[in-house]
Scaffold this active site. Sequence first.
Site, PDB file in Angstrom:
ATOM      1  N   LYS A   1     -17.952  30.733 -59.627  1.00  0.00           N
ATOM      2  CA  LYS A   1     -18.528  29.502 -59.100  1.00  0.00           C
ATOM      3  C   LYS A   1     -18.272  29.386 -57.598  1.00  0.00           C
ATOM      4  O   LYS A   1     -17.263  29.885 -57.086  1.00  0.00           O
ATOM      5  CB  LYS A   1     -17.911  28.315 -59.851  1.00  0.00           C
ATOM      6  CG  LYS A   1     -18.599  26.968 -59.672  1.00  0.00           C
ATOM      7  CD  LYS A   1     -17.970  25.956 -60.624  1.00  0.00           C
ATOM      8  CE  LYS A   1     -18.625  24.579 -60.517  1.00  0.00           C
ATOM      9  NZ  LYS A   1     -18.059  23.635 -61.508  1.00  0.00           N
TER      10      LYS A   1
ATOM     11  N   SER B   1     -21.414  20.980 -63.918  1.00  0.00           N
ATOM     12  CA  SER B   1     -21.709  21.411 -62.566  1.00  0.00           C
ATOM     13  C   SER B   1     -21.702  22.934 -62.382  1.00  0.00           C
ATOM     14  O   SER B   1     -22.109  23.432 -61.319  1.00  0.00           O
ATOM     15  CB  SER B   1     -20.690  20.804 -61.598  1.00  0.00           C
ATOM     16  OG  SER B   1     -19.378  21.270 -61.856  1.00  0.00           O
TER      17      SER B   1
ATOM     18  N   SER C   1     -18.020  20.565 -67.070  1.00  0.00           N
ATOM     19  CA  SER C   1     -18.824  21.404 -66.179  1.00  0.00           C
ATOM     20  C   SER C   1     -18.951  22.858 -66.598  1.00  0.00           C
ATOM     21  O   SER C   1     -19.797  23.574 -66.064  1.00  0.00           O
ATOM     22  CB  SER C   1     -18.259  21.333 -64.756  1.00  0.00           C
ATOM     23  OG  SER C   1     -18.439  20.048 -64.217  1.00  0.00           O
TER      24      SER C   1
END
Length: 514
Positions: free
Chosen positions: A89, A164, A188
Amino acid sequence: MTSPWTNAVERVAAALGIADGAYYDEVREVVHERLEAAAPIAAELRGAANHAPWQRPETQNDPLNAIVRWCDIAPTGEGPLSGRTISVKDSIFVAGVPATCGYSGLEDFVPTAHATIVDRILRAGGRIVATTNMDCFGFAASGATSSYGPTQNPNSIDHLAGGSSNGAAAALSYPGIDISVGCDQGGSIRIPAAWCGVLGLKPTHGWIPYTGIAGIDQIIDHTGPMARSVSDIADMMDVLVGRDGIDPRQPEVVPEARFGYRVRNPRNNLEGIRIGVLDEGMDLTREHGATDVIAAVEATCRELKAMGAQIQRVSVPEHLTIGVASFVCNLEGMASLLRSGGHGYGHLGRYDVEFATRLSAALQDRADELSPQVKVAWLAGTTMADTYGGALYAAARNALADQIAGYAKVFADVDMLIMPTTPFGPLRTADASGADKSLAVGWSMLGNTAPFNATGMPALSMPVGRSNGLPVGAMLVGPKGADAELLDVARLYETTVGWDLAPELAMAEPDWER
């Protein structure tokens, strides 16, 4: 008195309401002395980064807008990840590759050191090939609020990937990415896993070090693997789990990781495993009218029962109330994060000075580029802190402790819980366009996931079916430390029933010869 600090001291004093008084000149003089004494430390604020090979994606090698930067970080050793390609990420620091947390204001921040987990991946033979798109600062769950634009769902380009860790989930449909690593403060990892049709594990809090990753609040920060198979999840857990001696989130003792061994020697049945269908988790889904999601999870329960599991209904009323206290902590945590250079104050872990410097500068000059959700969190969290002086956060933390006890009681009767990961399926991209719509949907799918960030319990989203042609995730949740048991159940389900995975997409590879 003139110094580099003069104007700043005057401005801050006025904001704090201490600019008047007979003793002000003496106070100001002492302040200046302390600031001048700190000058040698301030002079060291900027580090020098070694730039690694990276490039921004193009449509032909990133059709879903899942990638922020393609990169090529070679392994430094051999191990269970040898030959595997890994994405991380955009909030996970890779030395020499910009890390922006989905926020354009940080495009000039280039970490000088790897996050602990990146170093572990490379030592275990993994090759880091991408940093993935994410909601701005991880403070939304739609996958639509990144400065780089929304990530499309691999099952339907008209729908969002969820967030996310939206890019981490969607990129698993690319042939060049075997395993992704995401982060999870309210769902997320699990939400995009459910919406995209992959597996996503939020491990027990603190089992994987968070050092070198931008977070929100230490009590809810988690990082963990996302993949298309249980064995890939287990292999990554074997690499990532363990203390690093730096992250204050970690308990004194983290058990030895043997996840890969367990999934390669799977159970023959689920005899003796007690699984509770959480009434409140199912009710949240019914409230949204997602009958296909309910049907898919109920079908999963029947399949688990056929494998020998005992299935029973259970109730945890706190599941419907814990979200309020948790959200207060999230809001004040985000405001504190932004106010303190992305770290918070007082913890014993490693601080990234350059990240704090870049973030502070970006927020002064480019705050308008933040997503609507982050602006709301910053304003609301700061207002809470100013209004209540920390008392509201303290009350919310106390309430969380009381509410967590409700889950502990039910785990006396069952080994794990099951419920829908999200209360409805993937949102259409058009439904999240514009600030007003984005705010409306940004946190609407957190009802079943966010409670388990506050509790620190492990939770695994599994792709178990479809609703209107789009993936449905069922979530297994266990008490702290039950990560391996969740994977045991998922592995037997995988070998017996199989997953309804996202499609694999054809795409061009990055051109490193340009």
